[in-house]
Structure formats: C-alpha cells, structure tokens
Design a protein around this motif. Structure first.
Motif, PDB file in Angstrom:
ATOM      1  N   MET A   1      30.499  27.065  29.462  1.00  0.00           N
ATOM      2  CA  MET A   1      29.554  27.852  28.668  1.00  0.00           C
ATOM      3  C   MET A   1      29.790  29.338  28.894  1.00  0.00           C
ATOM      4  SD  MET A   1      27.044  27.221  26.575  1.00  0.00           S
ATOM      5  CE  MET A   1      25.550  27.870  25.889  1.00  0.00           C
ATOM      6  N   LEU A   2      29.930  29.689  30.198  1.00  0.00           N
ATOM      7  CA  LEU A   2      30.177  31.098  30.532  1.00  0.00           C
ATOM      8  C   LEU A   2      31.539  31.538  30.032  1.00  0.00           C
ATOM      9  CD1 LEU A   2      29.142  33.603  32.022  1.00  0.00           C
ATOM     10  CD2 LEU A   2      30.276  32.732  34.085  1.00  0.00           C
ATOM     11  N   ALA A   3      32.528  30.620  30.153  1.00  0.00           N
ATOM     12  CA  ALA A   3      33.870  30.973  29.707  1.00  0.00           C
ATOM     13  C   ALA A   3      33.905  31.157  28.192  1.00  0.00           C
ATOM     14  CB  ALA A   3      34.871  29.892  30.122  1.00  0.00           C
ATOM     15  N   ALA A   4      33.125  30.322  27.464  1.00  0.00           N
ATOM     16  CA  ALA A   4      33.116  30.448  26.018  1.00  0.00           C
ATOM     17  C   ALA A   4      32.411  31.710  25.574  1.00  0.00           C
ATOM     18  CB  ALA A   4      32.446  29.217  25.402  1.00  0.00           C
ATOM     19  N   ALA A   5      31.348  32.099  26.305  1.00  0.00           N
ATOM     20  CA  ALA A   5      30.582  33.283  25.927  1.00  0.00           C
ATOM     21  C   ALA A   5      31.300  34.567  26.328  1.00  0.00           C
ATOM     22  CB  ALA A   5      29.200  33.232  26.571  1.00  0.00           C
ATOM     23  N   HIS A   6      32.034  34.520  27.389  1.00  0.00           N
ATOM     24  CA  HIS A   6      32.689  35.725  27.915  1.00  0.00           C
ATOM     25  C   HIS A   6      34.154  35.401  28.214  1.00  0.00           C
ATOM     26  CE1 HIS A   6      28.730  37.581  28.304  1.00  0.00           C
ATOM     27  NE2 HIS A   6      28.318  36.466  28.916  1.00  0.00           N
ATOM     28  N   PRO A   7      35.007  35.340  27.204  1.00  0.00           N
ATOM     29  CA  PRO A   7      36.414  34.989  27.437  1.00  0.00           C
ATOM     30  C   PRO A   7      37.127  35.984  28.336  1.00  0.00           C
ATOM     31  CG  PRO A   7      36.058  35.763  25.180  1.00  0.00           C
ATOM     32  CD  PRO A   7      34.709  35.539  25.774  1.00  0.00           C
ATOM     33  N   ALA A   8      36.780  37.279  28.214  1.00  0.00           N
ATOM     34  CA  ALA A   8      37.433  38.283  29.068  1.00  0.00           C
ATOM     35  C   ALA A   8      37.092  38.049  30.528  1.00  0.00           C
ATOM     36  CB  ALA A   8      37.006  39.687  28.641  1.00  0.00           C
ATOM     37  N   GLN A   9      35.839  37.683  30.787  1.00  0.00           N
ATOM     38  CA  GLN A   9      35.429  37.415  32.159  1.00  0.00           C
ATOM     39  C   GLN A   9      36.115  36.164  32.698  1.00  0.00           C
ATOM     40  OE1 GLN A   9      31.209  37.220  32.655  1.00  0.00           O
ATOM     41  NE2 GLN A   9      31.307  36.772  34.844  1.00  0.00           N
ATOM     42  N   ALA A  10      36.317  35.171  31.826  1.00  0.00           N
ATOM     43  CA  ALA A  10      37.010  33.956  32.240  1.00  0.00           C
ATOM     44  C   ALA A  10      38.454  34.263  32.629  1.00  0.00           C
ATOM     45  CB  ALA A  10      36.961  32.918  31.120  1.00  0.00           C
ATOM     46  N   ILE A  11      39.125  35.087  31.831  1.00  0.00           N
ATOM     47  CA  ILE A  11      40.506  35.473  32.145  1.00  0.00           C
ATOM     48  C   ILE A  11      40.561  36.245  33.453  1.00  0.00           C
ATOM     49  CG2 ILE A  11      42.424  36.949  31.418  1.00  0.00           C
ATOM     50  CD1 ILE A  11      42.387  34.370  29.977  1.00  0.00           C
ATOM     51  N   THR A  12      39.589  37.126  33.658  1.00  0.00           N
ATOM     52  CA  THR A  12      39.546  37.896  34.904  1.00  0.00           C
ATOM     53  C   THR A  12      39.443  36.969  36.106  1.00  0.00           C
ATOM     54  OG1 THR A  12      38.483  39.772  33.791  1.00  0.00           O
ATOM     55  CG2 THR A  12      38.277  39.655  36.188  1.00  0.00           C
ATOM     56  N   GLY A  13      38.580  35.975  36.001  1.00  0.00           N
ATOM     57  CA  GLY A  13      38.444  35.029  37.097  1.00  0.00           C
ATOM     58  C   GLY A  13      39.723  34.263  37.353  1.00  0.00           C
ATOM     59  N   GLN A  14      40.411  33.855  36.299  1.00  0.00           N
ATOM     60  CA  GLN A  14      41.663  33.127  36.455  1.00  0.00           C
ATOM     61  C   GLN A  14      42.748  33.988  37.097  1.00  0.00           C
ATOM     62  OE1 GLN A  14      42.442  31.834  32.450  1.00  0.00           O
ATOM     63  NE2 GLN A  14      41.134  30.023  32.604  1.00  0.00           N
ATOM     64  N   VAL A  15      42.792  35.263  36.709  1.00  0.00           N
ATOM     65  CA  VAL A  15      43.773  36.177  37.295  1.00  0.00           C
ATOM     66  C   VAL A  15      43.487  36.383  38.777  1.00  0.00           C
ATOM     67  CG1 VAL A  15      44.622  38.554  37.291  1.00  0.00           C
ATOM     68  CG2 VAL A  15      44.293  37.354  35.125  1.00  0.00           C
ATOM     69  N   LEU A  16      42.209  36.537  39.122  1.00  0.00           N
ATOM     70  CA  LEU A  16      41.839  36.726  40.533  1.00  0.00           C
ATOM     71  C   LEU A  16      42.209  35.495  41.359  1.00  0.00           C
ATOM     72  CD1 LEU A  16      38.365  38.490  40.135  1.00  0.00           C
ATOM     73  CD2 LEU A  16      40.554  39.530  40.767  1.00  0.00           C
ATOM     74  N   LEU A  17      41.967  34.307  40.809  1.00  0.00           N
ATOM     75  CA  LEU A  17      42.345  33.082  41.522  1.00  0.00           C
ATOM     76  C   LEU A  17      43.860  33.016  41.695  1.00  0.00           C
ATOM     77  CD1 LEU A  17      41.790  30.292  42.725  1.00  0.00           C
ATOM     78  CD2 LEU A  17      41.836  29.360  40.391  1.00  0.00           C
ATOM     79  N   ALA A  18      44.594  33.333  40.632  1.00  0.00           N
ATOM     80  CA  ALA A  18      46.057  33.316  40.725  1.00  0.00           C
ATOM     81  C   ALA A  18      46.559  34.301  41.775  1.00  0.00           C
ATOM     82  CB  ALA A  18      46.666  33.631  39.360  1.00  0.00           C
ATOM     83  N   LEU A  19      45.965  35.491  41.825  1.00  0.00           N
ATOM     84  CA  LEU A  19      46.369  36.491  42.820  1.00  0.00           C
ATOM     85  C   LEU A  19      46.089  35.998  44.235  1.00  0.00           C
ATOM     86  CD1 LEU A  19      45.194  39.822  41.142  1.00  0.00           C
ATOM     87  CD2 LEU A  19      47.544  39.074  41.522  1.00  0.00           C
ATOM     88  N   ALA A  20      44.948  35.348  44.429  1.00  0.00           N
ATOM     89  CA  ALA A  20      44.626  34.821  45.752  1.00  0.00           C
ATOM     90  C   ALA A  20      45.646  33.780  46.188  1.00  0.00           C
ATOM     91  CB  ALA A  20      43.213  34.224  45.742  1.00  0.00           C
ATOM     92  N   VAL A  21      46.029  32.903  45.273  1.00  0.00           N
ATOM     93  CA  VAL A  21      47.024  31.873  45.580  1.00  0.00           C
ATOM     94  C   VAL A  21      48.378  32.510  45.880  1.00  0.00           C
ATOM     95  CG1 VAL A  21      48.320  29.929  44.611  1.00  0.00           C
ATOM     96  CG2 VAL A  21      45.847  30.096  44.236  1.00  0.00           C
ATOM     97  N   ILE A  22      48.774  33.489  45.073  1.00  0.00           N
ATOM     98  CA  ILE A  22      50.081  34.137  45.240  1.00  0.00           C
ATOM     99  C   ILE A  22      50.177  34.872  46.563  1.00  0.00           C
ATOM    100  CG2 ILE A  22      51.544  35.983  44.337  1.00  0.00           C
ATOM    101  CD1 ILE A  22      50.542  35.158  41.514  1.00  0.00           C
ATOM    102  N   VAL A  23      49.154  35.659  46.890  1.00  0.00           N
ATOM    103  CA  VAL A  23      49.183  36.435  48.131  1.00  0.00           C
ATOM    104  C   VAL A  23      49.172  35.510  49.349  1.00  0.00           C
ATOM    105  CG1 VAL A  23      47.881  38.071  49.533  1.00  0.00           C
ATOM    106  CG2 VAL A  23      48.122  38.457  47.085  1.00  0.00           C
ATOM    107  N   THR A  24      48.368  34.451  49.298  1.00  0.00           N
ATOM    108  CA  THR A  24      48.322  33.510  50.419  1.00  0.00           C
ATOM    109  C   THR A  24      49.667  32.821  50.620  1.00  0.00           C
ATOM    110  OG1 THR A  24      45.967  33.099  50.002  1.00  0.00           O
ATOM    111  CG2 THR A  24      47.146  31.487  51.344  1.00  0.00           C
ATOM    112  N   ALA A  25      50.265  32.370  49.520  1.00  0.00           N
ATOM    113  CA  ALA A  25      51.577  31.722  49.612  1.00  0.00           C
ATOM    114  C   ALA A  25      52.628  32.687  50.153  1.00  0.00           C
ATOM    115  CB  ALA A  25      51.995  31.192  48.240  1.00  0.00           C
ATOM    116  N   ALA A  26      52.547  33.957  49.744  1.00  0.00           N
ATOM    117  CA  ALA A  26      53.515  34.954  50.212  1.00  0.00           C
ATOM    118  C   ALA A  26      53.397  35.179  51.712  1.00  0.00           C
ATOM    119  CB  ALA A  26      53.312  36.263  49.465  1.00  0.00           C
ATOM    120  N   VAL A  27      52.170  35.250  52.219  1.00  0.00           N
ATOM    121  CA  VAL A  27      51.961  35.454  53.661  1.00  0.00           C
ATOM    122  C   VAL A  27      52.507  34.264  54.447  1.00  0.00           C
ATOM    123  CG1 VAL A  27      50.215  35.667  55.466  1.00  0.00           C
ATOM    124  CG2 VAL A  27      49.998  36.991  53.363  1.00  0.00           C
TER     125      VAL A  27
END
Length: 450
Positions: A1-27
C-alpha cells in the motif's frame, strides 16, 4: 500500500537495502582477502561479483533480484560512477614521476615495452577471437573497435593495488619498488591516453567530428594546465583562510572533479578521464601545506562507494554463460596477458641492464591488473566495444593476475626481519596512521582497503 502510494519512497528503501547488502559483503570480502594475504580490494571485487548472477543469482529464490532489484540499478550506477570519479581523482593526484630521476632509461624502456607487447598480443588475440564475439552487443562495425580496445585493456597495470602491495612488503623504499611504481605510473598514463584516442577514433562519425573532439580535448587539457592549476594554487595558498578551512578544500576538490568529469563526458570521452586529469592538475605542495587531509578524505569517500561499482560490474559478469568457447577465451586472454607483461617488463628490464632477479620481479609486479582493469573494462562495456563474454573473460584475467602477484613476489622477495615489525605495527591504528602519513606520495594514497 505504501509502495503503491509513494513509489519514490519505495525505490529509496530498495536502494538503501541494496547499499547495506553491498557494503556488508564488501567488508566481509576484504576481511577474507586480508587473511589470505591479498589486497583488500580483491576481496571487495570478489564480493561484488558474488552478489551478481554468477553466484548469488544461481541460488534458489532469485536472491540477486530481491536484494538488488532492477529498479534500483540505475541509481546504483550513478553512485558507482560517483565513487569511480572520486577514486580516479586520487589516482591522478598521487601520480608522481619523481622516481624517474636516475633511472629514466630503464623506467622508460620497461614502461614502453610493458604497453607495446601486451597491446600487440591483445590486438592479435582479439582479431582471432572476433568471430566468437556476440556482434549484436558491439556498437561498431568490423574488428577495429574490439581489437584496439582489447589491446589497450591488456596494457594496464593496477597502480594503486601495486603501491599497496609494495608498501605491505616493505619494498616501497627499495630500488625495485621505486622502479615498479614509476614504470606502472608511466605506462598507465600511456594506456589511458591510448584508450582516449581509441574512444575518439572509434566513436566519431566523420573526420570533422574527430577533429572537433580532439580540439576540444586539447583545449580541455591546456586549460587545466595553464588556467585551472594556477587558479587552484592561488585559492589553496596559506593566506586564503576563508577557503582553506574545512570543509572548503574538500568541497572545492570534489566540485572540480565532478565538473571535469562532466566536461570529459560532454566532449565524448568517459567521465573518468576528466576526473583523472583534474587530480593530476591539483598542486600537491599547496594542498599539503594548507589542507593535508583533504585528498585523503575524498579517497575515503570513494572507498565507501567503490563496492557499489564492483557490484554493478558484477551484475554484467556471467560465468554461467561462458560455455566451452568462453573457457577457451579465458585461457587465451590469461596467457596473452601474462606473457605480454612478463616479456615486455622483464625482457625490457633485462635488455636495459637490470639483474635477472630484478627484471623478473618487475615483470611479476607489472602483471597485476586489479581495480584499474575493471575501470577500463567498464568503459569498454558501456561504450559497447566488447561483448559480455569477452568482458567476463577479461574480469577473470584481472582477478587471476592480481591474485598471483602476491605469492610470486613472496617467492622472489621473502619477508625480511624488519617486515615483521612493520606488519605488527599495522595492528596499532596510531602507528599505522603515522606510517601512512610518512609514506611516499605515490604510495600514500593506498589505504588498508586497497
């Protein structure tokens, strides 16, 4: 519901999750590489590739698509290019030819041969393998673009990774270390210029367009040398307290790097050319007096963002699609790469009068490709000068040649007693920081993560 109402916010959350995964894997990758006595950047590269379709994507559940969704990848690409531009600023800034003094003939001959021999082998290999390439993924007609690009890519040496290896081995003050650093710096300048010339010649529609691009490039370089450098020297003078106090220098350098990257892209070259050129333009003496930590702070920012570049690169690596022809291509590329650097570097050094052991060590050191090779390959893939299969084969070559450098160097130059104290001191952050501060300018750029 939140993702449908706020697509930009949904993308932001996905990017933040991806960054967390990438940085952790790099360390985690960097820690594992350190335990294997390899440069940390090798572990980060492997971690980035592992997050792509070649490893994580093969597991059940489509984990790559869930952790790094397709919608996030354009945003990650922007962050990757930002980190790449800031990193190339550091490479240009720490480019130092002072080691050429007293060894000009040897360094020049080794550098030229280490570019010419791999370039020739790369061109010949590309001409042979061209029928196997996926021509729908290549933007140019005929063999010219892929063959010239593969030759330039073969000619690269990973200057930052090489500097880190020499520093860790305690060889950065020795003659062999100084010769290797000077040769790597000079041949990388030659290879980058060669790549720029190939990019301009292949991606122009007419002689007039080519002349216009070359003119714009010449004006750009002259403006950096005779206009931007004097202005920077004045702005960074000790009396300019309004600018030399934090965060003034960092802001100025980042803005200059991004502006030059944009200008380079506008000319028709890759943005990394502009970032590299601006870094080489910055007056190091003035900056060392007024803001000695500014360049290092920018490099730290780039090192946080570089794992994003490794992951974006890893998304294009497809080991599962190599097949029998791809494996043959990997073997041919690896043999040509090693023979080119060993024959060019070691052979030229021996002909110039270097002892056999020293010449062989130079060949081993100059064979490391690492991060610099990935940057070159990313340029070629984006410009569609190579296909995905060739890209994957070249990435494997970059990893193998970098991984083999450390063990071969240990055989040629076993650790000396004084090196034990050096490695012990690195466990003390204060001592390690003092060592980095006193290291040569050409080596100081290499942080523990490189």
């Amino acid at each position: 519901m939140l993702a449908a109402a706020h697509p930009a916010q949904a993308i932001t959350g996905q990017v933040l999750l991806a960054l967390a995964v990438i940085v952790t894997a790099a360390v985690l990758g960097a820690r594992l590489a350190a335990k294997a006595r390899q440069p940390a950047v090798v572990g980060e590269i492997v971690a980035g590739i592992a997050l792509g379709p070649s490893l994580l994507g093969l597991l059940p559940g489509q984990l790559t698509d869930h952790l790094i969704p397709e919608a996030t990848r354009p945003h990650l690409q922007v962050l990757a290019q930002l980190g790449l531009a800031l990193f190339m600023f550091g490479v240009g800034y720490h480019l130092d030819f002072s080691h050429l003094q007293g060894a000009g003939r040897l360094v020049t001959s080794v550098s030229l041969a280490s570019v010419a021999v791999p370039f020739g082998l790369g061109v010949g290999l590309a001409a042979v393998l061209f029928p196997w390439m996926n021509h729908t993924q290549i933007a140019t007609d005929g063999r010219l673009g892929p063959t010239l690009f593969l030759g330039a890519a073969m000619s690269i040496t990973a200057f930052p990774v090489l500097a880190r290896m020499l520093y860790d081995k305690g060889l950065h003050h020795d003659r062999i270390g100084a010769l290797a650093l000077a040769s790597a710096a000079l041949q990388d300048v030659l290879a980058w210029c060669l790549l720029a010339a190939i990019t301009v010649s292949v991606h122009t529609g007419s002689l007039w367009t080519l002349a216009r691009m070359l003119t714009a490039l010449t004006v750009f370089v002259l403006a950096l040398a005779y206009l931007v450098r004097p202005v920077l020297a004045r702005l960074l003078a000790p009396g300019r307290l309004w600018l030399t106090q934090p965060p003034g220098p960092v802001t100025l350098l980042i803005a200059g790097t991004l502006l030059c990257a944009w200008l380079s892209d506008s000319i028709g070259l890759h943005p990394v050319f502009g970032a590299f050129a601006f870094g080489a333009t910055v007056p190091r003496k003035q900056l060392a007096v007024t803001a000695p930590e500014a360049a290092r702070q920018i490099e730290q920012i780039s090192l946080v963002l570089l794992p994003v570049f490794f992951t974006v690169t890893g998304l294009s690596v497809r080991f599962d699609e190599l097949g029998s022809r791809g494996l043959v291509m990997v073997g041919a590329v690896l043999i040509a790469a090693c023979v080119g650097k060993f024959a060019g570097g070691a052979g030229a050094a021996r002909l110039a009068g270097a002892p056999a052991r020293q010449a062989l060590t130079l060949g081993v050191l100059l064979n490391a490709r690492g991060l610099t090779e990935l940057i070159i390959l990313d340029v070629g893939l984006n410009l569609r000068l190579i296909d995905t299969q060739t890209f994957t084969a070249m990435v494997l070559m970059a990893l193998v040649t970098t991984l083999m450098t450390g063990p071969l160097l240990d055989r040629l130059h076993p650790a000396r007693p004084r090196d034990a104290a050096h490695f012990a001191s690195r466990s003390n952050p204060e001592t390690a920081e003092a060592e980095t501060a006193t290291s040569p300018s050409g080596v100081g750029m290499s942080t523990p993560r490189e």
